[in-house]
Design an enzyme around this catalytic site. Structure first.
Site, PDB file in Angstrom:
ATOM      1  CB  CYS A 149      -0.904  -0.053   1.226  1.00 32.90           C
ATOM      2  SG  CYS A 149      -1.728   1.476   1.645  1.00 32.90           S
TER       3      CYS A 149
ATOM      4  CB  CYS B 149       0.460   1.648   4.094  1.00 31.25           C
ATOM      5  SG  CYS B 149      -1.276   1.165   4.030  1.00 31.25           S
TER       6      CYS B 149
END
Length: 102
Positions: free
Chosen positions: A30, A33
């Site tokens: 991600c 992230c």
């Protein structure tokens, strides 16, 4: 203090901490992230009054389901064993600190 990797084995001790807890639900693939990760690590180092943990949703799907994490990154703030804030999406450091202090 460093970031604690949270899993189902240590989860109960994390949420019953006497310190306010910041959990970062993330995945290695991600991109948002990965943008948030250094901020979470800075907070863990600079603010020892908080317990800061990371939950890899790819490895700990049960915990992600328990918190109804639908999008990542998701930040969860827990005080006295209760969720007081939960929000999805990458945020600047000031916003993450506001979640913790608010």
């Amino acid at each position: 203090m460093s970031v604690l990797i949270v899993n189902k084995d240590n989860f109960d001790s994390v949420i019953t901490s006497t310190k306010p807890v910041l959990l970062d639900f993330y995945a290695n693939w991600c991109a948002p992230c990965r943008m948030l990760s250094p901020i979470v690590e800075e907070i863990a180092e600079e603010y020892p009054q908080y317990l800061v943990g990371k939950v890899n949703v790819s490895e700990e799907s049960e915990l992600a389901q328990r918190f109804q994490v639908a999008n990542i990154p998701t930040l969860v703030v827990i005080k006295d064993g209760k969720i007081i804030h939960q929000s999805a999406g990458a945020r600047p450091k000031a916003d993450v600190l506001a979640l913790l202090m608010g």
